[in-house]
Design a protein around this motif. Structure first.
Motif, PDB file in Angstrom:
ATOM      1  N   UNK A   1       0.845  -1.205   0.000  1.00 24.74           N
ATOM      2  CA  UNK A   1       0.000   0.000   0.000  1.00 24.74           C
ATOM      3  C   UNK A   1       0.877   1.251   0.000  1.00 24.74           C
ATOM      4  N   UNK A   2       1.915   1.257   0.834  1.00 28.01           N
ATOM      5  CA  UNK A   2       2.820   2.408   0.919  1.00 28.01           C
ATOM      6  C   UNK A   2       3.551   2.640  -0.406  1.00 28.01           C
ATOM      7  N   UNK A   3       3.778   1.556  -1.164  1.00 31.46           N
ATOM      8  CA  UNK A   3       4.450   1.669  -2.463  1.00 31.46           C
ATOM      9  C   UNK A   3       3.465   1.992  -3.591  1.00 31.46           C
ATOM     10  N   UNK A   4       2.177   2.165  -3.243  1.00 33.07           N
ATOM     11  CA  UNK A   4       1.187   2.575  -4.227  1.00 33.07           C
ATOM     12  C   UNK A   4       0.495   1.449  -4.980  1.00 33.07           C
ATOM     13  N   UNK A   5       0.653   0.216  -4.527  1.00 35.84           N
ATOM     14  CA  UNK A   5      -0.006  -0.909  -5.190  1.00 35.84           C
ATOM     15  C   UNK A   5      -1.452  -1.024  -4.724  1.00 35.84           C
ATOM     16  N   UNK A   6      -2.305  -1.560  -5.594  1.00 34.38           N
ATOM     17  CA  UNK A   6      -3.732  -1.667  -5.312  1.00 34.38           C
ATOM     18  C   UNK A   6      -4.034  -2.957  -4.547  1.00 34.38           C
ATOM     19  N   UNK A   7      -4.536  -2.804  -3.339  1.00 37.24           N
ATOM     20  CA  UNK A   7      -4.967  -3.943  -2.517  1.00 37.24           C
ATOM     21  C   UNK A   7      -6.431  -4.186  -2.872  1.00 37.24           C
ATOM     22  N   UNK A   8      -6.753  -5.377  -3.346  1.00 35.15           N
ATOM     23  CA  UNK A   8      -8.122  -5.654  -3.787  1.00 35.15           C
ATOM     24  C   UNK A   8      -8.968  -6.293  -2.694  1.00 35.15           C
ATOM     25  N   UNK A   9      -8.329  -6.866  -1.686  1.00 38.52           N
ATOM     26  CA  UNK A   9      -9.049  -7.291  -0.477  1.00 38.52           C
ATOM     27  C   UNK A   9      -8.080  -7.270   0.694  1.00 38.52           C
ATOM     28  N   UNK A  10      -8.572  -6.755   1.799  1.00 37.09           N
ATOM     29  CA  UNK A  10      -7.751  -6.582   3.003  1.00 37.09           C
ATOM     30  C   UNK A  10      -7.477  -7.931   3.682  1.00 37.09           C
TER      31      UNK A  10
END
Length: 126
Positions: free
Chosen positions: A85-94
């Motif tokens: 997340x900090x690197x800007x990647x998309x998390x699609x489910x937590x």
């Protein structure tokens, strides 16, 4: 029927180097070869050089719909998700504890392919 074995997986990428950096950084995959396409060693349980992931340059006219690539076991799902997340990647489910004994989260790679990140939950006797 003869013996069946899994060799590897090919994914089509808009930017092969960007995708390679994602998989090398995310999963620590090791580059085996690079000649326009990039091959990464894809460890399997009990065999660190078990299969391969081939990152192939997507060419004009090739219509590829990104899909679920598979499940990758990691040591710390929550920590990895925060780093992604900090690197800007998309998390699609937590990260979520699942009834089948793992904690899972999903992340999209640079081309929209989804990876499941999985961590075994501690057992009651642990």
């Amino acid at each position: 029927m003869g013996t069946v074995s899994f060799e590897g997986l090919v994914i089509f990428c808009a930017d092969v180097e960007k995708s390679a950096a994602f998989y090398e950084g995310l999963l620590g995959l090791r580059r085996q070869s690079s000649d326009g396409d990039i091959t990464l060693a894809l460890p399997t349980k009990g065999n660190p050089e078990g299969a391969w992931l081939l990152l192939h340059k997507r060419h004009e006219g090739i219509d590829v719909t990104p899909h679920e690539l598979g499940t990758f076991t990691v040591d710390d799902v929550d920590g990895l998700v925060e780093r992604l997340r900090a690197d800007g990647h998309r998390i699609t489910s937590e990260p979520t504890d699942q009834p089948w004994g793992v904690r899972e989260a999903n992340v999209a790679d640079p081309d929209g392919y989804t990876l499941t990140l999985s961590q075994p939950l501690p057992t009651a006797s642990s």
